[in-house]
Design an enzyme around this catalytic site. Structure first.
Site, PDB file in Angstrom:
ATOM      1  N   CYS A 193       0.924  -1.302  -0.024  1.00  0.00           N
ATOM      2  CA  CYS A 193      -0.118   0.153  -0.040  1.00  0.00           C
ATOM      3  C   CYS A 193       0.936   1.267   0.087  1.00  0.00           C
ATOM      4  CB  CYS A 193      -0.942  -0.033   1.184  1.00  0.00           C
ATOM      5  SG  CYS A 193      -1.966   1.542   1.341  1.00  0.00           S
ATOM      6  N   CYS A 196       0.268   3.649   3.512  1.00  0.00           N
ATOM      7  CA  CYS A 196       0.891   3.431   4.662  1.00  0.00           C
ATOM      8  C   CYS A 196       2.120   3.894   5.085  1.00  0.00           C
ATOM      9  CB  CYS A 196       0.903   1.732   4.983  1.00  0.00           C
ATOM     10  SG  CYS A 196      -0.723   0.851   4.855  1.00  0.00           S
ATOM     11  N   HIS A 230      -4.187   0.941   8.170  1.00  0.00           N
ATOM     12  CA  HIS A 230      -4.529   0.471   6.633  1.00  0.00           C
ATOM     13  C   HIS A 230      -6.063   0.007   6.715  1.00  0.00           C
ATOM     14  CE1 HIS A 230      -4.192  -0.935   2.785  1.00  0.00           C
ATOM     15  NE2 HIS A 230      -4.841  -2.175   3.258  1.00  0.00           N
ATOM     16  N   ASN A 242     -13.956   8.699  -1.385  1.00  0.00           N
ATOM     17  CA  ASN A 242     -14.485   7.668  -1.943  1.00  0.00           C
ATOM     18  C   ASN A 242     -14.297   6.233  -1.182  1.00  0.00           C
ATOM     19  OD1 ASN A 242     -15.349   8.929  -4.151  1.00  0.00           O
ATOM     20  ND2 ASN A 242     -13.597   8.617  -5.345  1.00  0.00           N
ATOM     21  N   HIS A 289      -8.732   7.115   2.938  1.00  0.00           N
ATOM     22  CA  HIS A 289      -8.040   8.300   2.359  1.00  0.00           C
ATOM     23  C   HIS A 289      -9.277   9.093   1.561  1.00  0.00           C
ATOM     24  CE1 HIS A 289      -8.018   5.970  -1.249  1.00  0.00           C
ATOM     25  NE2 HIS A 289      -7.682   7.092  -2.033  1.00  0.00           N
TER      26      HIS A 289
END
Length: 358
Positions: free
Chosen positions: A70, A73, A133, A173, A186
């Site tokens: 990711c 992170c 996360h 979103n 996020h």
């Protein structure tokens, strides 16, 4: 709140917003990165009087990587990400695959006499509101929500000062059903070089209302009417009301608005910023409780344009989901996508009842 700015390896800006004054954010970005892509191309559609961004570099953007890869992170255990620090509270950085940017390579030529073209000048930023996360906005503490609001106020003010920026839009979103490309919780900020079609429509209605009423603020009057009726109010406190619009387009759609008309997030008072978090977190948990599962949603802050019609608007957050039942999604089909006429399968009053009970 402590604010620290650093430069990433490819020259993009990253800003830490920390809740501790002793936070140290001097870790360098040790990655080897290619230069950021040039600005996209904006093409004008004369048939709709709208601009369309053509950003071909976004076709190669990161898509749903596994957790151990990711990019949002923190960098730790030898794995380098977009955020060099080993932990963070809130971090905001320039998007690596922006739809709009200030890196203009050349002025594009017009396509036809009716289709002028211009660089996609502006800015796109990613807002990471937690380094965890596996959590969600709904699981944040009210204090963290206040930090996020303060960060958004900072970015709205800063982006509004950039030459050519006409509107600043923040959104989140959530959920693969919505189309997220990263699982890490996020949001994003778009600084547009034009006033968006949705905002132009809202301002047009507000202007006509002001002319009819001798200066009345349309959104403030609608909010007052909804609060007086109470039928579609989901929850409220001293400074904010969350209600389902009487003409809601989406199966579950809520507007969260401050009682005091303000143009944008920077204009919110300390008391209004503090009061927002508990109400919004309660609403998000109600969304998740509707079907006992994480609700896919879009949270869209409606702020007034930077330079025009600021007296006509009223800051509000539009929270909506495409889920209409535990096993059903609302797709934008012919009427919605082709003609822009929404058909809602759930009455707003019923949606209010379900959210109150969740």
């Amino acid at each position: 709140m402590k604010r620290t700015t650093i430069e990433l390896a490819d020259g993009r800006e990253l800003i830490y917003f920390d809740e501790r004054d002793d936070a140290v954010r001097n870790q360098p970005d040790r990655r080897e990165l290619s230069p950021p892509p040039p600005a996209s191309q904006l093409r004008y559609d004369p048939l709709t009087d709208e601009w369309v961004a053509v950003a071909v570099h976004r076709q190669s953007r990161t898509f749903l990587p596994p957790a151990d890869q990711c990019p949002l992170c923190p960098s730790r255990d030898g794995r380098l990400s977009e955020i060099p620090a080993p932990e963070y509270d809130v971090a905001v950085f320039e998007n690596r695959f922006p739809a709009l940017s200030r890196r203009i390579a050349e002025e594009p030529a017009a396509i036809t006499p009716f289709t002028p073209v211009q660089p996609g000048q502006g800015r796109c930023e990613v807002v990471c509101f937690t380094d965890d996360h596996n959590t969600s906005f709904a699981a944040l503490a009210p204090g963290r929500v206040r930090t996020v609001l303060d960060a958004l106020a900072d970015r709205t003010a800063a982006l509004s000062e950039l030459p050519g920026v006409e509107q600043v839009f923040y959104f989140e979103n959530r959920g693969v059903e919505i189309g997220v490309t990263l699982h890490h919780p996020h949001g994003q900020i778009y600084a547009y070089p034009f006033v968006t079609p949705r905002t132009r429509a809202l301002l047009g209605a507000a202007r006509r209302h002001a002319e009819r009423t001798g200066g009345g603020n349309l959104y403030a009057d609608v909010l007052a009417a909804e609060r007086a009726a109470g039928t579609r109010v989901v929850t409220s406190n001293e400074h904010w009301t969350a209600y389902v619009p009487a003409a809601a387009r989406w199966p579950f759609e809520v507007h969260i608005a401050p009682h005091r008309p303000v143009p944008d997030i920077p204009a919110l008072s300390d008391a209004e910023r503090d009061a927002f978090g508990p109400l919004y977190l309660d609403l998000l948990r109600r969304f998740d409780g509707l079907f006992d599962a994480p609700m896919p949603y879009i949270a869209a802050w409606h702020q007034v344009p930077v330079r025009i019609d600021r007296e006509l608007g009223h800051l509000h957050l539009q929270l909506f989901s495409i889920r209409r039942a535990a096993d059903k999604l609302k797709y934008l089909a012919g009427s919605e996508s082709g003609m822009g006429v929404f058909i809602n399968d759930i009455a707003p009053e019923r949606a209010t009842e379900l959210l109150r009970a969740a």
